[in-house]
Enzyme design. Structure first.
Site, mmCIF file in Angstrom:
data_model
loop_
_atom_site.group_PDB
_atom_site.id
_atom_site.type_symbol
_atom_site.label_atom_id
_atom_site.label_comp_id
_atom_site.label_asym_id
_atom_site.label_seq_id
_atom_site.Cartn_x
_atom_site.Cartn_y
_atom_site.Cartn_z
ATOM 1 N N ASP A 1 -0.521 -4.268 1.239
ATOM 2 C CA ASP A 1 -0.846 -3.338 -0.229
ATOM 3 C C ASP A 1 -0.133 -2.353 -0.240
ATOM 4 O O ASP A 1 0.811 -1.861 0.532
ATOM 5 C CB ASP A 1 -2.053 -2.990 0.432
ATOM 6 N N GLU B 1 2.929 -5.933 -2.660
ATOM 7 C CA GLU B 1 2.352 -5.471 -4.065
ATOM 8 C C GLU B 1 3.260 -4.240 -4.493
ATOM 9 O O GLU B 1 3.109 -3.195 -4.152
ATOM 10 C CB GLU B 1 0.891 -5.096 -3.843
#
Length: 613
Positions: free
Chosen positions: A328, A357
Site C-alpha cells: 500500500d 501502489e
C-alpha cells in the site's frame, strides 16, 4: 536489621520484575534454512530491559542485545548458522544469576521448494476482495470479546461480518469463473474504535483480525488455493499503523513514529521522490507526515523498525505460503528502506512478485520504482510490479469520451505507447477499478456494453489483470463514498435474497456478465500468447481499436468497436501480421470466421479472434 530488610526487599522486587509472563516475542518463531542468517527478536514485557539474555542451541548465537528508551523492550540480534537445524530452544531472561522468565523459541523446517515459489504473473487473473464485504462464512466471529467495533451491517462504514471462512467456501465459484489468484485487502488485526473494516489501520502485525478468523485459517485459505492451482496475494502497509496499535501506549523509542505526539498530515506531494528541484522541507513533509490522523506514520529510517517490517513480511510469506504482496501507499515510506526490503524479499524468494501502489497518472513516475529502471538520480529499487493507474484512467476516459483527435480510444493507444518507460510493462498489474475508486461499471455510466469492452481489453492486453469482486454481477453504487463502493457481495449473507454464488435472484443481465467474464478468463488460462506474447496495436480509426497478441505459434486479434452501429473493417491494414492467415474463430461467441479479409463488428462490441491459416 533495617539494612538486611532493605536488601531483602530490593532482591524481592528485582525477582518480581519478571514474575509475569513476557507479553510478546516477535517474530514468535522462525525457520531454519533461510538465506539471511540474521534474525532480530523484539521482546516486550514489563521492565524486561533489566534482564540479561542467554540461550544455548547449536548454530544459534546471540550477537547483540539492545536496550532502548522504553524499559519494556529488548531487541535481540541472533546469528543463525547456514546449517542450523530445526528445533526448539529456551531463551532465558536472568536477573542476579536467576532465571526469571523463559521463552521457548522454535526454528521450524521450511516446506520443500519454499524458496522457489512462483509469484503471481501475467498468466494470472487476480480477484480483489474486501474481506468484510464478501461472504460471512462464520457468523460466530462477527463479534469477538476484546474487539472494540461491533458488527453493524446497516452502517456502510461499519463491520458487516465477511471473513476468511467465507472466502474459503467460495473458492469453487472463483475457480469456475476463471480467476487464478486472490488479493485480499488487509486481514491483520485492526482493533480500532470505528471504521476498521477496510483493514488499513493495523494494530497487530503478527495476528489476523479475529473477526476474520485465525492465522491458521489464513494459512488454510492458501492451502485450499494451492489445491486449485490458485495463488494468494497479501496486502501490506509499511507506511503507517493504526492509532490504536498496542505499541502506541508504549513506544520503544522516540523516533519509532514520525511527528509524534504532535502529528502532521502528509502533503501528499509524491513527486518529491523524483523531483530534482524539490526542497528538503517538502520531501520531509511528504514522507514523514501522517496519512490521516488515525494512521501514525512509521519511521522506516529507524533500523529497528526497518528490520521489524522486513522480517514481518518474510514471516507471513513463509508461514502462509504467499505468492505475492501488494504494498500500500508505495511512495510514502522511506524509499531507501523500500528498496532494501524488495531486495531482501527477492533474495529469499527469487521468483516472488510484489506490486506497489503508486497512484499517479504519470507513467514516468510509476516507472521510477520498477526493478531495472535506470534513474537519473541513481536510485535503484527492486520492485517487480506496480499498479498501472495511467492505463486504468486511459481506458475509463477513452470509453467515455467522444472520438476525436486526442479523445476516445486513442487515449488507450497512447497510454500503452508509453511502455518504453518501463523496464517490464508486462509485469504491471492492470485493472478497471479497485476498492479506492468508483466501480468501473459506474465509471462508464452503467453501460454494460462499455463494461464488456473494457473488461475484454484488460483481459487481453499486456500485464496482469485484476478484477474487483462483484464486477461480474454488475455491482453498482450511488456516490463515491468508500463504504458504498465496497458494498456487500450479493449472497454472502444467509438472509440475502440475491445470491451471486448460486445464481439465485440474479437478473439475466447479471448472469450474462458472469458468463462473459468466465468465458474469456477460462479461455485465457491456457493461452501463453496472452500471458507473454508480444503486443502490436494499430492507431484507432472511426471508433475501432485493433491490436494483436502474438508469438511464434499463435496470433490473436482483438477488436474494440465503441460505435453505436456495426462497423466493417478491411484488414489489409493489418497485413504485416495477418498476411498468412485466412480465417479465424471468435472466442466470446464461438463463431467461425471463414474469411478475415473483412470483419463485421457489431455495435459496442469486443471481438477476440484466434487467427487460423
Amino acid at each position: 536489621m533495617e539494612k538486611y530488610l532493605f536488601t531483602f526487599i530490593v532482591i524481592a522486587l528485582s525477582l518480581n520484575l519478571f514474575a509475569q509472563k513476557l507479553e510478546r516475542v516477535e517474530p514468535m518463531f522462525w525457520w531454519a534454512g533461510m538465506k539471511t542468517q540474521e534474525l532480530q527478536l523484539m521482546v516486550y514485557g514489563e521492565n524486561i530491559s533489566a534482564a540479561n539474555v542467554k540461550l544455548t542451541y547449536p548454530g544459534v548465537e546471540i550477537v547483540t542485545v539492545s536496550k532502548v528508551k522504553s524499559p519494556n523492550y529488548l531487541f535481540i540480534d541472533l546469528k543463525l548458522a547456514v546449517n542450523v537445524q530445526p528445533g526448539k530452544f529456551d531463551i532465558q531472561f536472568t536477573s542476579q544469576n536467576k532465571v526469571v522468565s523463559t521463552y521457548q523459541y522454535e526454528l521450524k523446517a521450511r516446506e520443500k521448494g519454499s524458496a522457489n515459489r512462483t509469484g503471481f504473473n501475467s498468466s494470472d487473473v487476480i480477484y480483489l476482495i474486501t474481506p468484510d464485504r464478501f461472504v460471512n462464512g462464520n457468523p460466530d466471529n462477527d463479534q469477538v470479546a476484546g474487539m472494540k467495533e461491533k458488527p453493524d451491517r446497516s452502517n456502510k462504514d461499519g463491520r458487516h461480518g465477511g471473513d476468511i471462512r467465507g472466502i474459503i467456501n467460495s473458492l469453487d465459484y472463483l475457480q469456475k469463473m476463471g480467476f487464478t489468484a486472490v488479493w485480499l485487502n488487509p486481514v491483520l488485526e485492526n482493533n480500532m474504535t470505528q471504521v476498521s473494516y477496510h483493514g488499513y489501520s493495523t494494530t497487530d502485525f503478527y495476528k489476523v483480525d479475529s473477526r476474520y478468523g485465525t492465522n491458521d485459517e489464513y494459512r488454510e485459505l492458501n492451502d485450499e488455493l494451492d489445491k486449485r492451482g490458485m495463488k494468494l496475494i497479501m496486502d501490506m502497509i509499511f507506511n503507517h499503523c493504526g492509532s490504536e496499535h498496542w505499541w502506541m501506549n508504549d513506544l520503544p523509542m522516540a523516533d519509532w513514529i514520525n511527528n509524534y505526539p504532535d502529528f502532521k498530515i502528509t502533503n501528499h506531494r509524491r513527486t518529491v521522490n523524483q523531483d530534482p528541484h524539490a526542497s528538503e522541507i517538502d520531501r520531509k513533509a511528504m514522507v514523514d507526515g501522517w496519512f490521516v490522523p488515525t494512521m501514525p506514520d512509521m519511521n522506516q529510517r529507524n533500523p529497528f523498525m526497518e528490520k521489524y517490517l522486513i522480517q514481518n513480511s518474510i514471516w507471513w510469506i513463509e508461514f502462509v505460503g504467499l505468492e505475492g504482496i501488494r504494498q500500500d501507499t508505495w511512495p510514502y515510506p522511506d524509499k531507501n528502506m523500500m528498496a532494501n526490503w524488495t531486495k531482501q524479499v527477492l533474495n529469499e524468494y527469487p521468483n516472488f512478485n510484489i506490486v506497489g501502489e503508486e497512484w499517479t497518472l504519470n507513467p514516468a513516475i510509476v516507472s521510477y520504482w520498477q526493478i531495472g529502471k535506470i534513474n537519473s538520480d541513481g536510485y535503484q529499487c527492486y520492485l517487480p510490479s506496480l499498479m498501472d493507474f495511467p492505463l486504468q484512467n486511459a481506458v475509463s476516459s477513452g470509453l467515455r469520451n467522444k472520438e476525436n483527435w486526442d479523445g476516445g480510444l486513442i487515449q488507450i493507444y497512447e497510454s500503452v505507447a508509453n511502455d518504453f518507460l518501463y523496464p517490464d510493462a508486462d509485469n504491471l498489474v492492470i485493472f478497471p477499478d479497485n476498492h479506492d475508486m468508483s466501480r468501473f461499471f459506474v465509471q462508464v455510466g452503467e453501460n454494460v456494453d462499455l463494461l464488456k469492452i473494457g473488461i475484454t481489453y484488460f483481459l487481453t492486453t499486456r500485464g496482469i489483470p485484476q478484477i474487483y469482486y462483484g464486477t461480474e454481477v454488475l455491482m453498482r453504487h450511488d456516490g463515491g463514498d468508500h463504504g458504498n463502493i465496497r458494498a456487500d457481495f450479493p449472497g454472502g449473507w444467509k438472509e440475502d435474497k440475491v445470491n451471486a454464488l448460486s445464481g439465485d435472484g440474479l437478473t439475466d443481465q447479471q448472469k450474462e456478465m458472469q458468463r462473459f467474464i468466465s468465458k474469456i478468463q477460462n479461455w485465457r488460462k491456457s493461452k501463453t500468447v496472452i500471458h507473454n506474447g508480444k503486443l502490436m496495436h494499430f492507431v484507432p480509426e472511426e471508433g475501432v481499436y485493433t491490436y494483436f497478441r502474438y508469438n511464434n505459434e499463435e496470433v490473436v486479434m482483438i477488436m474494440l468497436n465503441k460505435n453505436e452501429t456495426e462497423k466493417k473493417v478491411d484488414t489489409k491494414r493489418f497485413s504485416e501480421i495477418t498476411n498468412v492467415y485466412q480465417r479465424g474463430k471468435e472466442i466470446i461467441t464461438s463463431k467461425e470466421i471463414s474469411n478475415i479479409s473483412e470483419i463485421i463488428i457489431p455495435a459496442k462490441t469486443a471481438m477476440i479472434i484466434e487467427l487460423q491459416k
